[in-house]
Design a protein around this motif. Structure first.
Motif, mmCIF file in Angstrom:
data_model
loop_
_atom_site.group_PDB
_atom_site.id
_atom_site.type_symbol
_atom_site.label_atom_id
_atom_site.label_comp_id
_atom_site.label_asym_id
_atom_site.label_seq_id
_atom_site.Cartn_x
_atom_site.Cartn_y
_atom_site.Cartn_z
ATOM 1 N N PRO A 81 41.321 13.343 27.146
ATOM 2 C CA PRO A 81 40.930 14.764 27.122
ATOM 3 C C PRO A 81 41.698 15.615 28.121
ATOM 4 O O PRO A 81 41.813 16.831 27.945
ATOM 5 C CB PRO A 81 39.436 14.703 27.467
ATOM 6 N N ASP A 82 42.251 14.994 29.170
ATOM 7 C CA ASP A 82 42.990 15.732 30.197
ATOM 8 C C ASP A 82 44.473 15.391 30.227
ATOM 9 O O ASP A 82 45.166 15.741 31.182
ATOM 10 C CB ASP A 82 42.391 15.435 31.582
ATOM 11 N N GLY A 83 44.979 14.745 29.183
ATOM 12 C CA GLY A 83 46.374 14.335 29.203
ATOM 13 C C GLY A 83 47.075 14.499 27.876
ATOM 14 O O GLY A 83 46.577 14.052 26.833
ATOM 15 N N ASP A 84 48.248 15.152 27.906
ATOM 16 C CA ASP A 84 49.045 15.385 26.705
ATOM 17 C C ASP A 84 50.519 15.157 26.998
ATOM 18 O O ASP A 84 50.970 15.277 28.129
ATOM 19 C CB ASP A 84 48.893 16.822 26.187
ATOM 20 N N ILE A 85 51.264 14.850 25.927
ATOM 21 C CA ILE A 85 52.714 14.801 25.976
ATOM 22 C C ILE A 85 53.248 15.693 24.870
ATOM 23 O O ILE A 85 52.943 15.479 23.695
ATOM 24 C CB ILE A 85 53.259 13.374 25.779
ATOM 25 N N ILE A 86 54.020 16.703 25.234
ATOM 26 C CA ILE A 86 54.648 17.598 24.267
ATOM 27 C C ILE A 86 56.142 17.316 24.265
ATOM 28 O O ILE A 86 56.766 17.242 25.326
ATOM 29 C CB ILE A 86 54.416 19.083 24.626
ATOM 30 N N GLY A 87 56.732 17.108 23.086
ATOM 31 C CA GLY A 87 58.146 16.762 23.026
ATOM 32 C C GLY A 87 58.895 17.485 21.931
ATOM 33 O O GLY A 87 58.321 17.889 20.917
ATOM 34 N N VAL A 88 60.200 17.646 22.131
ATOM 35 C CA VAL A 88 61.080 18.229 21.132
ATOM 36 C C VAL A 88 62.428 17.527 21.238
ATOM 37 O O VAL A 88 62.867 17.173 22.336
ATOM 38 C CB VAL A 88 61.242 19.756 21.338
ATOM 39 N N GLY A 89 63.078 17.266 20.094
ATOM 40 C CA GLY A 89 64.353 16.565 20.138
ATOM 41 C C GLY A 89 64.879 16.249 18.758
ATOM 42 O O GLY A 89 64.563 16.941 17.787
ATOM 43 N N ILE A 90 65.666 15.188 18.652
ATOM 44 C CA ILE A 90 66.229 14.753 17.385
ATOM 45 C C ILE A 90 65.727 13.343 17.072
ATOM 46 O O ILE A 90 65.450 12.561 17.981
ATOM 47 C CB ILE A 90 67.769 14.761 17.409
ATOM 48 N N LEU A 108 65.486 10.953 20.458
ATOM 49 C CA LEU A 108 65.946 11.353 21.790
ATOM 50 C C LEU A 108 65.584 12.808 21.988
ATOM 51 O O LEU A 108 65.962 13.668 21.178
ATOM 52 C CB LEU A 108 67.459 11.161 21.925
ATOM 53 N N GLY A 109 64.835 13.091 23.035
ATOM 54 C CA GLY A 109 64.407 14.463 23.250
ATOM 55 C C GLY A 109 64.009 14.734 24.686
ATOM 56 O O GLY A 109 64.291 13.945 25.597
ATOM 57 N N ILE A 110 63.336 15.846 24.863
ATOM 58 C CA ILE A 110 62.800 16.253 26.150
ATOM 59 C C ILE A 110 61.297 16.413 25.993
ATOM 60 O O ILE A 110 60.839 17.052 25.032
ATOM 61 C CB ILE A 110 63.427 17.574 26.637
ATOM 62 N N THR A 121 58.576 16.222 33.428
ATOM 63 C CA THR A 121 59.388 16.842 32.389
ATOM 64 C C THR A 121 60.768 16.208 32.438
ATOM 65 O O THR A 121 61.434 16.227 33.472
ATOM 66 C CB THR A 121 59.520 18.362 32.608
ATOM 67 N N GLY A 122 61.204 15.633 31.322
ATOM 68 C CA GLY A 122 62.506 14.984 31.323
ATOM 69 C C GLY A 122 62.842 14.326 30.001
ATOM 70 O O GLY A 122 62.234 14.606 28.972
ATOM 71 N N ILE A 123 63.821 13.426 30.039
ATOM 72 C CA ILE A 123 64.325 12.754 28.848
ATOM 73 C C ILE A 123 63.264 11.808 28.282
ATOM 74 O O ILE A 123 62.567 11.113 29.020
ATOM 75 C CB ILE A 123 65.600 11.953 29.175
ATOM 76 N N ASP A 124 63.180 11.795 26.954
ATOM 77 C CA ASP A 124 62.225 10.948 26.242
ATOM 78 C C ASP A 124 62.996 10.146 25.195
ATOM 79 O O ASP A 124 63.615 10.719 24.290
ATOM 80 C CB ASP A 124 61.153 11.816 25.576
ATOM 81 N N LEU A 125 62.972 8.810 25.305
ATOM 82 C CA LEU A 125 63.691 7.946 24.376
ATOM 83 C C LEU A 125 62.712 7.083 23.600
ATOM 84 O O LEU A 125 61.836 6.440 24.181
ATOM 85 C CB LEU A 125 64.659 7.035 25.140
ATOM 86 N N GLY A 126 62.842 7.079 22.259
ATOM 87 C CA GLY A 126 61.988 6.269 21.409
ATOM 88 C C GLY A 126 62.807 5.326 20.542
ATOM 89 O O GLY A 126 63.836 5.734 19.987
ATOM 90 N N LEU A 147 61.608 7.810 31.861
ATOM 91 C CA LEU A 147 61.907 7.363 33.224
ATOM 92 C C LEU A 147 61.872 8.517 34.219
ATOM 93 O O LEU A 147 62.313 9.635 33.910
ATOM 94 C CB LEU A 147 63.284 6.693 33.279
ATOM 95 N N THR A 148 61.370 8.232 35.417
ATOM 96 C CA THR A 148 61.270 9.262 36.449
ATOM 97 C C THR A 148 62.649 9.760 36.875
ATOM 98 O O THR A 148 62.844 10.954 37.105
ATOM 99 C CB THR A 148 60.502 8.713 37.668
#
Length: 209
Positions: A81-90, A108-110, A121-126, A147-148
């Protein structure tokens, strides 16, 4: 932090309009240029607790093969309820089709994570993979890494955020996928110790057209 579905749909519609205008203009200026209509990929899953996943992607379908997709995505994952991840990328997706053909999914996104006092806030790899079982049924394995040292929040003590999923994917129609999986979200410390954010079963559906 909760972004409304209205904002998500507005983003998609504006992107669709901009891409359509550019393509239509190119087709008008040069009749030899093939017009490729935009395609959509929509994905939603819900967990047994507070976990929820929503993804909307816009891309190109360059042939009649409905097993693949590539394009831009916008996603939201509600962890607690207090945690979200918002992402945008390809992202790029290739589903398993036959016993001899495996599938894969890469993104691959942010992204921006907010969880109580924690922010990143940073790079997001799936990275994901599909392994055929029989017919249109396949195993699905997926993981995500944030990664931090690839973020703007260097002061965080965690080495990275990560998630891992394992489940099955069934394709009853060329445009529809049904899936169920176990998902784990957590932190990995610099000492390589795990701290769980949430875990549980999620059931969902994805549509492409």
């Amino acid at each position: 932090m909760h972004y409304s579905l209205k904002s998500l749909l507005l983003f998609c519609l504006l992107t669709f309009f901009a891409v359509s205008v550019v393509w239509a203009d190119n087709e008008t200026q040069n009749n030899d240029v093939e017009y490729i209509p935009p395609t959509w990929f929509l994905e939603y899953s819900k967990g047994d607790k507070d976990s929820e996943h929503t993804l909307v992607a816009l891309g190109l379908e360059r042939d009649v093969n409905q097993n693949s997709f590539g394009g831009l995505y916008f996603s939201q994952d509600t962890l607690t309820p207090d945690g979200d991840i918002i992402g945008v990328g390809i992202m790029a997706l290739q589903l398993a089709q036959e016993k001899s053909i495996y599938g894969a999914r890469v993104s691959l996104g942010i992204s921006k994570t907010e969880l109580l006092q924690y922010e990143r806030t940073g790079i997001d790899l799936g990275i994901g993979a599909y392994f055929p079982i029989v017919g249109d049924l396949s195993w699905y394995l997926d993981s995500g890494y944030r990664l931090t040292w690839l973020s703007m929040d260097y002061e965080n003590s965690e080495f990275m955020e990560m998630n891992a999923s394992l489940g099955v994917n069934y394709r009853p129609h060329s445009h529809v996928n049904l899936f169920a999986f176990y998902r784990y979200d957590g932190f990995v410390s610099r000492e390589l110790e795990f701290e769980t954010i949430q875990e549980g079963i999620q059931i969902g559906v994805s549509l492409s057209y």
